[in-house]
Every structure is written in C-alpha cells, then in structure tokens.
Design an enzyme around this catalytic site. Structure first.
Site, PDB file in Angstrom:
ATOM      1  N   ALA A 123       0.810  -1.215   0.000  1.00 25.81           N
ATOM      2  CA  ALA A 123       0.000   0.000   0.000  1.00 25.81           C
ATOM      3  C   ALA A 123       0.839   1.260   0.000  1.00 25.81           C
ATOM      4  CB  ALA A 123      -0.903  -0.024   1.226  1.00 25.81           C
ATOM      5  N   ASN A 191       2.962  -3.866   7.390  1.00 32.07           N
ATOM      6  CA  ASN A 191       3.813  -4.553   6.420  1.00 32.07           C
ATOM      7  C   ASN A 191       4.641  -3.565   5.605  1.00 32.07           C
ATOM      8  OD1 ASN A 191       3.189  -7.552   6.473  1.00 32.07           O
ATOM      9  ND2 ASN A 191       1.156  -6.648   6.540  1.00 32.07           N
ATOM     10  N   HIS A 221       0.047   6.500   3.945  1.00 31.45           N
ATOM     11  CA  HIS A 221       1.468   6.226   4.202  1.00 31.45           C
ATOM     12  C   HIS A 221       2.307   7.305   3.530  1.00 31.45           C
ATOM     13  CE1 HIS A 221       0.434   2.325   5.750  1.00 31.45           C
ATOM     14  NE2 HIS A 221      -0.116   1.972   4.610  1.00 31.45           N
TER      15      HIS A 221
HETATM   16  N1  LIG Z   1       2.309  -6.585   2.086  1.00 33.69           N
HETATM   17  C1  LIG Z   1       1.316  -5.749   2.260  1.00 33.69           C
HETATM   18  O1  LIG Z   1       1.320  -4.613   1.817  1.00 33.69           O
HETATM   19  C2  LIG Z   1       0.098  -6.203   3.019  1.00 33.69           C
HETATM   20  C3  LIG Z   1      -1.050  -5.403   3.030  1.00 33.69           C
HETATM   21  C4  LIG Z   1      -2.140  -5.859   3.714  1.00 33.69           C
HETATM   22  C5  LIG Z   1      -2.111  -7.055   4.397  1.00 33.69           C
HETATM   23  N2  LIG Z   1      -0.982  -7.780   4.398  1.00 33.69           N
HETATM   24  C6  LIG Z   1      -0.875  -9.055   5.135  1.00 33.69           C
HETATM   25  O2  LIG Z   1      -1.378 -10.102   4.334  1.00 33.69           O
HETATM   26  C7  LIG Z   1      -1.965 -11.099   5.169  1.00 33.69           C
HETATM   27  C8  LIG Z   1      -3.392 -11.385   4.701  1.00 33.69           C
HETATM   28  O3  LIG Z   1      -4.171 -10.217   4.779  1.00 33.69           O
HETATM   29  P1  LIG Z   1      -5.759 -10.301   4.595  1.00 33.69           P
HETATM   30  O4  LIG Z   1      -6.276  -8.914   4.603  1.00 33.69           O
HETATM   31  O5  LIG Z   1      -6.079 -11.196   3.445  1.00 33.69           O
HETATM   32  O6  LIG Z   1      -6.168 -11.026   5.972  1.00 33.69           O
HETATM   33  P2  LIG Z   1      -7.486 -11.868   6.276  1.00 33.69           P
HETATM   34  O7  LIG Z   1      -7.588 -11.918   7.763  1.00 33.69           O
HETATM   35  O8  LIG Z   1      -8.641 -11.371   5.504  1.00 33.69           O
HETATM   36  O9  LIG Z   1      -7.128 -13.337   5.721  1.00 33.69           O
HETATM   37  C9  LIG Z   1      -6.112 -14.130   6.256  1.00 33.69           C
HETATM   38  C10 LIG Z   1      -6.460 -15.598   6.013  1.00 33.69           C
HETATM   39  O10 LIG Z   1      -5.329 -16.390   6.345  1.00 33.69           O
HETATM   40  C11 LIG Z   1      -5.748 -17.487   7.138  1.00 33.69           C
HETATM   41  N3  LIG Z   1      -4.640 -17.877   8.005  1.00 33.69           N
HETATM   42  C12 LIG Z   1      -4.191 -17.264   9.116  1.00 33.69           C
HETATM   43  N4  LIG Z   1      -3.135 -17.932   9.624  1.00 33.69           N
HETATM   44  C13 LIG Z   1      -2.915 -18.983   8.809  1.00 33.69           C
HETATM   45  C14 LIG Z   1      -1.975 -20.059   8.803  1.00 33.69           C
HETATM   46  N5  LIG Z   1      -1.072 -20.167   9.769  1.00 33.69           N
HETATM   47  N6  LIG Z   1      -2.041 -20.959   7.803  1.00 33.69           N
HETATM   48  C15 LIG Z   1      -2.960 -20.872   6.823  1.00 33.69           C
HETATM   49  N7  LIG Z   1      -3.905 -19.892   6.795  1.00 33.69           N
HETATM   50  C16 LIG Z   1      -3.868 -18.955   7.767  1.00 33.69           C
HETATM   51  C17 LIG Z   1      -6.969 -16.992   7.904  1.00 33.69           C
HETATM   52  O11 LIG Z   1      -7.794 -18.060   8.330  1.00 33.69           O
HETATM   53  C18 LIG Z   1      -7.630 -16.097   6.870  1.00 33.69           C
HETATM   54  O12 LIG Z   1      -8.538 -16.813   6.057  1.00 33.69           O
HETATM   55  C19 LIG Z   1      -1.894 -10.552   6.613  1.00 33.69           C
HETATM   56  O13 LIG Z   1      -0.787 -11.112   7.281  1.00 33.69           O
HETATM   57  C20 LIG Z   1      -1.711  -9.075   6.412  1.00 33.69           C
HETATM   58  O14 LIG Z   1      -0.993  -8.462   7.488  1.00 33.69           O
HETATM   59  C21 LIG Z   1       0.106  -7.392   3.697  1.00 33.69           C
END
Ligand SMILES: NC(=O)c1ccc[n+]([C@@H]2O[C@H](COP(=O)([O-])OP(=O)(O)OC[C@H]3O[C@@H](n4cnc5c(N)ncnc54)[C@H](O)[C@@H]3O)[C@@H](O)[C@H]2O)c1
Length: 270
Positions: A123, A191, A221
């Site tokens: 983002a 992140n 950001h």
């Molecule tokens: N890189 C970036 O810019 C950025 C931006 C936003 C979110 N993220 C990260 O991406 C990830 C996903 O975000 P989201 O919005 O889709 O979250 P979300 O909560 O909507 O979905 C996460 C999914 O992962 C599953 N999960 C959790 N732990 C798990 C494990 N150990 N094994 C398998 N499945 C598992 C959950 O059950 C859920 O379905 C988060 O860690 C978030 O912090 C990164």
C-alpha cells in the site's frame, strides 16, 4: 506457453482477490492449482466461489501442486513458508512481510538456491526510487502511517500500553520506533515498514511513526527518503478494503500486479 501453477496459503481478503485474478485477468498465463487455509471452511468457501475443488489439507500438499506459492495468511507463518520454499525449491510471493523482518540468512539461502522471493510494494509508493537510491548512499528513511482507529484495533502494542483507540479524541501519535518494534506491536498493520526496511537501509535504521484520529477515513502512508541521490517524498492515500479495514485496497492490487509482472515478459519500472 506453459501456465504458471499457483497455490494460495491464506484464503481471506487478499487470497480471495488473488484467486479471482488467477481465474480472470491472468487466466491465460496462470493456473490456480491449490488453496490452503488454517480454517478449512475459508479455503472451501473460496473453492466454491471459483467453482474448482482445489482445497488441500496441508501446506506440504500445496507446495507439491504449485510452482509459485502466494502467502496471504499471517506474519506468524510467512517465515515458515519461505523455509518450505527453500526446502522444496519453489518460488514464493509473501504478503505478511513483517514475518520476514531480519531474515537475511534465510533470504540469502533462498538466493543461493535460485529461489525467487517476491515482496510486493503493497500500500505504499516509492519503493522503486528507494531500490535505485540504495545503490548509492541513503541517509534516512522515514515512514509515517496514519490509520483510522478501526484499522489498528487489536494490535498487541495497544493492549500492552492499555490504549483504547476508540476513546482517542483528535490526532494522536501512537508509536515511534523502528520497523522491528512496529512489526511486533502492530503485526497486522505495518507490512509497509517491513518492505521499506528490506528495500532500503534495514530494520534498525528505518524510522516509523503511527498516528490515528477518529477523523481519519483512509490508510495514509508517507515516506521520506534522503541520500546522495537527493530526496524523495511520497504520500499514498489508501481506501481500506471493505472486507478487512486493516488491509488497503492498493495492497491487494499491488499483489495482483506483482503476479502479473511475474508472468509478463515486459517489465516496467525499477
Ligand atoms: N504486504 C502488504 O502490503 C500487506 C497489506 C495488507 C495485508 N498484508 C498481510 O497479508 C496477510 C493477509 O491479509 P488479509 O487482509 O487477506 O487477511 P485476512 O484476515 O482477511 O485473511 C487471512 C487468512 O489467512 C488465514 N490464516 C491465518 N493464519 C494462517 C496459517 N497459519 N495458515 C494458513 N492460513 C492462515 C486466515 O484463516 C484467513 O482466512 C496478513 O498477514 C496481512 O498483514 C500485507
């Protein structure tokens, strides 16, 4: 041309959108082969949505079916995903970048085995300039993140400091520190701090501020970079995802754009 076989770990907000792009925008170049989620119902629900029964029972099964593994689950598992990629010689795209902060040794090992580890910009804008600037001297990298209270709810840092974000009136600086501390205190929110430290001067020297206000409606950001090249200032005003306010809509698009970049032959930008 052979399609790239993709598997998704974590079938939540980001996982759903990536799956949709594999079935739509990227369908000629990508084949979605497997879905895994710790909550099986989430993977099954996504399988039903895309009308393909590709839910698997374990991460190992997913690694066996795909050539590029997309992690969109949690910072608690992203390091393990890279370790498995090294073990099984598969490429990975990591969304929960906070879990890989200070994993230089593991990333070096991946490099030695020629395994590609993709970290989308997410983002934030300015990673292109930072990557180029790093080849010369960088003096400072500062991230200022502004999020609405709801987007920070449940962060361990707030619990530790006994802060109820919903009782805050006006603008308040909640946190000042480095990405290491930020990732520990706000593992689901920051992140961008991790991607900045990986692309720039590392997790100890990068500076992070997190600010909230009941008046905020966007995840904003701002990055300031200074160095031999000159200086960069970027400001990204993100609309939070409707399904998960902790995740910005641009982060999801950035993940899809990274996947698109992997399968396309023309590479634009640094
Ligand atoms: N890189 C970036 O810019 C950025 C931006 C936003 C979110 N993220 C990260 O991406 C990830 C996903 O975000 P989201 O919005 O889709 O979250 P979300 O909560 O909507 O979905 C996460 C999914 O992962 C599953 N999960 C959790 N732990 C798990 C494990 N150990 N094994 C398998 N499945 C598992 C959950 O059950 C859920 O379905 C988060 O860690 C978030 O912090 C990164």
């Amino acid at each position: 041309m052979k399609k790239l076989k993709v598997g998704i770990i974590g079938c939540g907000t980001i996982g759903n959108e990536i799956a949709a792009s594999c079935m739509g925008l990227l369908k000629d170049k990508v084949e979605l082969k497997a879905l895994y989620d710790i909550d099986r119902k989430k993977a099954e629900g996504l399988s039903r949505l895309i009308k393909r029964d590709i839910t698997v029972d374990s991460m190992d099964m997913l690694f066996d079916k795909a050539d590029l593994i997309v992690e969109s689950a949690s910072a608690g598992i992203s390091r393990k995903v890279v370790e498995k990629a090294v073990e099984k010689s598969k490429d990975v795209m990591i969304m929960s970048i906070g879990g890989l902060i200070q994993s230089e040794g593991l990333l070096k090992e991946a490099g030695k085995k020629n395994i590609r580890v993709y970290f989308p910009s997410g983002a934030v804008c300015g990673i292109d300039g930072l990557k180029a600037a790093r080849l010369s001297g960088i003096e400072s990298v500062t991230l200022t993140t502004r999020k609405p209270p709801g987007g920070l709810e449940g962060a361990p840092y707030l619990k530790e400091k006994n802060i109820n974000v919903h009782s805050i009136k006006g603008e308040k600086v909640l946190f000042r520190g480095n990405p290491l501390e930020a990732v520990k205190g706000f593992p689901k929110n920051i992140n961008v701090a991790s991607v900045l430290s990986l692309a720039g001067i590392g997790a100890k020297k990068t500076k992070v501020r997190i600010i909230t206000s009941p008046g905020y409606t966007k995840n904003v950001h701002e990055i300031e970079i200074t160095g031999d090249f000159g200086s960069i200032r970027t400001r990204t005003e993100n609309v939070p995802s409707r399904k998960n306010p902790k995740t910005s809509a641009l982060a999801i698009l950035s993940a899809i754009a990274t996947l698109k970049g992997i399968v396309e032959s023309i590479k634009i930008g640094t």
